[in-house]
Write a protein that holds these residues in place. Structure first.
Motif, short mmCIF file in Angstrom:
data_model
loop_
_atom_site.label_atom_id
_atom_site.label_comp_id
_atom_site.label_asym_id
_atom_site.label_seq_id
_atom_site.Cartn_x
_atom_site.Cartn_y
_atom_site.Cartn_z
N UNK A 126 51.20 41.87 48.53
CA UNK A 126 50.82 40.85 49.52
C UNK A 126 50.51 39.50 48.88
N UNK A 127 50.37 39.50 47.57
CA UNK A 127 50.11 38.25 46.84
C UNK A 127 50.59 38.46 45.41
N UNK A 128 51.27 37.45 44.85
CA UNK A 128 51.86 37.58 43.52
C UNK A 128 51.37 36.45 42.62
N UNK A 129 51.10 36.80 41.38
CA UNK A 129 50.76 35.81 40.38
C UNK A 129 51.89 35.67 39.37
N UNK A 130 52.07 34.45 38.86
CA UNK A 130 53.05 34.19 37.82
C UNK A 130 52.34 33.48 36.67
N UNK A 138 43.02 28.33 36.14
CA UNK A 138 41.98 29.35 36.10
C UNK A 138 42.60 30.74 36.23
N UNK A 139 42.41 31.58 35.24
CA UNK A 139 43.01 32.92 35.28
C UNK A 139 42.42 33.77 36.41
N UNK A 140 41.28 33.37 36.93
CA UNK A 140 40.65 34.13 38.01
C UNK A 140 41.47 34.10 39.29
N UNK A 141 42.46 33.20 39.39
CA UNK A 141 43.29 33.17 40.61
C UNK A 141 44.11 34.45 40.77
N UNK A 142 44.20 35.24 39.70
CA UNK A 142 44.98 36.48 39.78
C UNK A 142 44.16 37.67 40.27
#
Length: 706
Positions: free
Chosen positions: A328-332, A401-405
Motif C-alpha cells: 500500500x506504500x513503497x519506499x525507494x 529522513x530515513x524514518x519516512x520508510x
C-alpha cells in the motif's frame, strides 16, 4: 529427431447473418469471425478456418450473382477482428509444398473479398494483426472502432512477410513511403497503429464510436452504397518516388539488419515489385516468399521467441501469489535517474504513495524534478491524461529522513552498485521498517545473499533487477537469495506483474542472466582489441547477429565506467573467463568518447576511431598481439557465450535454456530471429561443439533436421 507437434487448430468460424440496409438498399451479408472462445483465446486463422472462410465467401459470391445481397461485411468477436495467422500451425509445417499451400490457401480466400461482385466492407471492431488486418485490406472499404489500439502487419518481426495480400495492397493504398513504415519500420519497433493513426494514413477509411460501432458501420456502409459518401483513393506513386523510397529502405536495412535475417529483405522485394505487378503475379510472389521463409530457421526461432514472450506472463517457479504481502506504500532508497524511474512506474501502475529518500535535499529535489518532467512529457504527448499526471506527481514525494520508510510495505534500494554501501543501506532499513516489510535491491550484478548476510532477517530480502529505461524494458529479474522467503519472493513477483513486467526467477549468481552474458560479450570484444584487433573490426564483428546496437554503442549506453566496474566484479567472482582490460581502464580514466554520433536517425552509432589510440597506448610493450578478423571475433564471442551458458545451467541460475532466451529477448532486446541466444548457438553448431550437446531439442526453434 525431437520436435514438438503443433497443437490442434483452434478453428475460427465464419458465421453469416443477413442485415437489412437502411433506405431500402437491400441486404448486407455480415460475416463474423469467431473461434467460439472468450477474449483470452484470440481469434487466429489456421488452414481449416481459412478454408471455411473461402467456402462461405464463395456462397456469398453466388448470392451476389443472383442479386440476393447488395454488399458484404466482415467483423469479429469482441476485442478482435483477427490476431493473424495461427503461428503454431505455421511452425508445424514440415515441407516447402505445405508452406506454399498455406500462402495459396490464404490468397484463395482473401481475394474473394475483392472479387465478390458487390462492395465489401471490413468493420474492424478490435485488434487486427497480420492476416487479420489483411482481411480488412482485401475489402473495398474499412471502418474501425475508436477504441482499437492494435492494427499492424508484424510479420517481418516474426520471420515472415505480409503474405495474404498485404505486401501488394498496402503500398497501393497508402503510398510506398508509408508502406515501408507499416511493413518494416513499425514491426521492428513493435509499434502497432491505433484506429485514429490508421485512419490518418489511409489504412482505414473512417473511425466510429465504439458504443454502437456495428450499427454505425452498417449505416456508413449504406451511405457509401447510396453515393452519399465518397471515399477518395490516392493515385499510385510515380516510378521515381517508388525507386527512391525502396533504395533508401534497402540502405537502411543494410545499415541496421546487416543481412542477419531474410524476412525484411523479402518484404522489401515484394514492396518494390508491387507498383508494376498485377494481382496474380504479386500474390504468387507472396506465396513464394512465404514458402521460403516458413522453411527457414529464422522464422522457427521467431515463433519460438514469440511463444516464450507469451508464456512469460506466467512465470516459471513463482510461489503462490497468495503468499505476497499487500503493498500500500513503497519506499525507494536513492533519488538518482534509476530510482526516479522506478518510483514513477510504481506510482503509475500500483497507484500507491511512493517516497524517495536520499542523503541531501539537492538530490531529492533532482529526483522529484525527474519524475515531474517525465510526467509532463507524457501528458504533453497525449500518452497520459492530465488527471493521471497530477495524481502521480502528488503520489511521489521525497525526503532526507530515513524514518519516512516506517510505514512502507516494500522498500527498494537503488543506490550505487557498491556492495558495502548496499549492505549499509539494508542494515539501516532493518532498524526502521515494519517486521513484515519486504526489502528489495535493484542490484544488476552483486550478490543479494552477501548483501543481506548481516541482517537479523535476511529472509525478507529479494532482488528486483530492473532494466534501463525502466518504463520501456519489459523484464525484471527476480533474484532468490539463499535465505529469501517464499513471501518475499511472491511479493517481488506480484509487484512485477502489477508493473506489467515479465518476471524471470534467477538464482543469486554473479550478473544473474542478462548482465552476465552481455558483459562477457563486451569483455571478449575489448579483449580482442587488447590483442591487436582494430577497434572498427571488433565493432563490426557482431553485425551478422543483427543485435539492437553494435558493442561499442552498448558500452556507451551502459557507461564505460559502469561496464568496467561490472566486468571487474564478474572477473573477481567467476575468474578469467571475464578478461581484464587495461585499455578499458585507461579509456575510463581519460574519459575518451566511445562512439561517434549516428550518421542519421535510426542508424547505429559506430566506434570512435580515437578509441584505437587509447588501447594501443595501454598495450605498448605487450608481446602477444594476435589480431583477429571479424569472423574470428564473432567466433570468440559465440564460443565464450556458449561456455558461459553451460556454466549458468550447471549452476541453476535459471531452470531452463528457455529462461535464458526470454531474458535476452526482453532484457537485452535480442531479436526474435535469434530466438534469444540458445537456438542460434544450436543451429550454428556451437552448443554441440563446445558443450557436447544441443541446448534445445531439434525442431523446437529450428526447421527439424532429417
Amino acid at each position: 529427431m525431437s520436435t514438438t507437434a503443433p497443437r490442434e487448430e483452434r478453428v475460427t468460424h465464419a458465421l453469416v447473418r443477413d442485415v437489412r440496409l437502411p433506405g431500402g438498399l437491400g441486404t448486407l451479408a455480415l460475416v463474423t469471425l469467431d473461434n467460439g472462445l472468450d477474449h483470452t483465446k484470440p481469434t487466429t486463422l489456421g488452414p481449416r478456418g481459412v478454408a471455411e472462410l473461402a467456402e462461405v465467401l464463395r456462397a456469398q459470391q453466388a448470392r451476389a450473382a443472383r442479386s440476393e445481397i447488395a454488399a458484404l461485411a466482415v467483423t469479429g468477436k469482441p476485442y478482435y477482428l483477427a490476431a493473424g495467422a495461427d503461428l503454431t500451425q505455421v511452425a508445424g509445417v514440415t515441407s516447402r509444398d505445405d508452406a506454399l499451400a498455406l500462402g495459396r490457401g490464404g490468397h484463395a480466400a482473401y481475394r474473394l473479398l475483392g472479387e465478390l461482385g458487390v462492395p465489401t466492407f471490413a468493420f474492424v471492431n478490435g485488434a487486427a494483426l497480420g492476416g487479420g488486418l489483411e482481411v480488412a485490406l482485401n475489402c473495398d472499404y474499412r471502418t474501425a472502432s475508436a477504441d482499437v489500439r492494435a492494427l499492424a502487419l508484424p510479420e517481418t518481426g516474426l520471420g515472415l512477410v505480409p503474405g495474404w495480400g498485404g505486401a501488394y495492397l498496402v503500398p497501393r493504398l497508402v503510398g510506398i513511403e508509408r508502406a515501408v513504415d507499416v511493413v518494416l519500420t513499425r514491426p521492428a519497433a513493435n509499434k502497432p497503429f491505433t484506429a485514429q493513426q490508421a485512419a490518418e494514413i489511409g489504412l482505414v477509411d473512417v473511425v466510429l464510436d465504439p458504443a454502437d460501432f456495428l450499427e454505425e458501420s452498417v449505416r456508413w456502409a449504406a451511405r457509401v452504397l447510396a453515393g452519399d459518401v465518397t471515399v477518395p483513393r490516392r493515385p499510385l506513386d510515380d516510378a521515381a518516388t517508388w525507386r527512391t523510397v525502396v533504395d533508401g529502405a534497402r540502405r537502411h536495412l543494410d545499415a541496421v539488419v546487416h543481412g542477419s535475417r531474410p524476412a525484411p529483405y523479402r518484404a522489401l522485394d515484394l514492396l518494390e515489385a508491387a507498383r508494376d505487378a498485377d494481382r496474380d503475379t504479386a500474390f504468387a510472389a507472396e506465396d513464394e516468399a512465404l514458402a521460403y521463409l516458413i522453411m527457414s530457421d529464422e522464422m522457427r526461432a521467431s515463433v519460438y521467441a514469440f511463444g516464450l514472450v507469451q508464456a512469460g506472463r506466467r512465470p516459471t517457479g513463482a510461489p503462490d501469489r497468495a503468499l505476497a504481502r499487500p503493498v500500500t506504500r513503497v519506499g525507494v532508497v536513492g533519488a538518482g535517474l534509476m530510482a526516479a524511474q522506478i518510483a514513477l512506474l510504481l506510482a503509475q501502475r500500483l497507484g500507491v504513495p511512493v517516497v524517495m529518500r536520499d542523503l541531501d535535499e539537492e538530490r531529492v529535489a533532482h529526483g522529484l524534478a525527474t519524475v515531474r518532467s517525465t510526467v509532463e512529457r507524457l501528458v504533453s504527448s497525449g500518452r497520459m491524461t492530465s488527471d493521471a499526471g497530477a495524481r502521480i506527481t502528488a503520489q511521489v514525494t521525497g525526503s532526507t529522513d530515513i524514518a519516512v520508510f516506517t510505514d512502507c510495505d516494500l522498500v527498494i534500494e537503488a543506490v550505487t552498485e557498491v556492495l558495502d554501501l548496499k549492505k549499509r543501506v539494508l542494515a539501516e532499513l532493518e532498524d526502521v521498517v515494519a517486521p513484515d516489510a519486504v526489502l528489495a535491491t535493484n542490484t544488476s550484478a552483486l550478490s543479494v545473499t552477501r548483501m543481506a548476510a548481516d541482517l537479523r532477517h535476511p529472509e525478507r530480502v529479494v532482488g528486483l533487477h530492473f532494466f534501463n529505461p525502466v518504463a520501456a524494458m519489459p523484464l525484471v529479474e527476480v533474484v532468490q537469495a539463499e535465505h529469501t522467503s517464499a513471501e518475499a519472493l511472491a511479493t517481488g513477483f506480484a509487484v512485477a506483474a502489477q508493473l506489467r513486467k515479465t518476471a524471470v526467477l534467477v538464482r543469486d549468481r554473479p550478473g544473474f542472466v542478462v548482465n552476465r552474458l552481455l558483459v562477457l560479450l563486451l569483455g571478449v570484444i575489448v579483449d580482442a582489441v587488447e590483442h591487436g584487433t582494430p577497434v572498427e573490426v571488433a565493432d563490426r564483428a557482431l553485425d551478422p547477429l543483427g543485435l539492437p546496437m553494435p558493442p561499442f554503442e552498448l558500452f556507451d549506453l551502459v557507461g564505460p565506467a559502469v561496464g568496467l566496474h561490472v566486468l571487474t566484479s564478474l572477473r573477481d567472482d567467476l575468474g578469467d573467463r571475464f578478461p581484464r582490460s587495461p585499455g578499458l581502464e585507461k579509456l575510463v580514466a581519460e574519459g575518451t568518447p566511445v562512439v561517434r554520433p549516428a550518421a542519421a536517425r535510426g542508424l547505429p552509432k559506430r566506434v570512435d576511431p580515437a578509441v584505437q589510440s587509447v588501447f594501443d597506448a595501454a598495450r605498448e610493450g605487450a608481446a602477444d598481439a594476435t589480431p583477429l578478423d571479424e569472423a574470428g571475433v564473432l567466433d570468440a564471442v559465440l564460443t565464450a557465450l556458449t561456455v558461459e551458458i553451460g556454466h549458468m545451467l550447471d549452476e541453476g541460475v535459471v531452470a531452463t535454456p528457455q529462461q535464458i532466451d526470454l531474458c535476452m529477448i526482453l532484457g537485452a532486446g535480442w531479436g526474435f530471429h535469434l530466438g534469444g541466444i540458445t537456438p542460434y548457438l544450436d543451429r550454428r553448431g556451437y552448443a554441440e561443439r563446445v558443450l557436447g550437446r544441443r541446448l534445445l531439442p531439434d525442431g523446437v526453434a529450428n526447421v527439424p533436421r532429417p
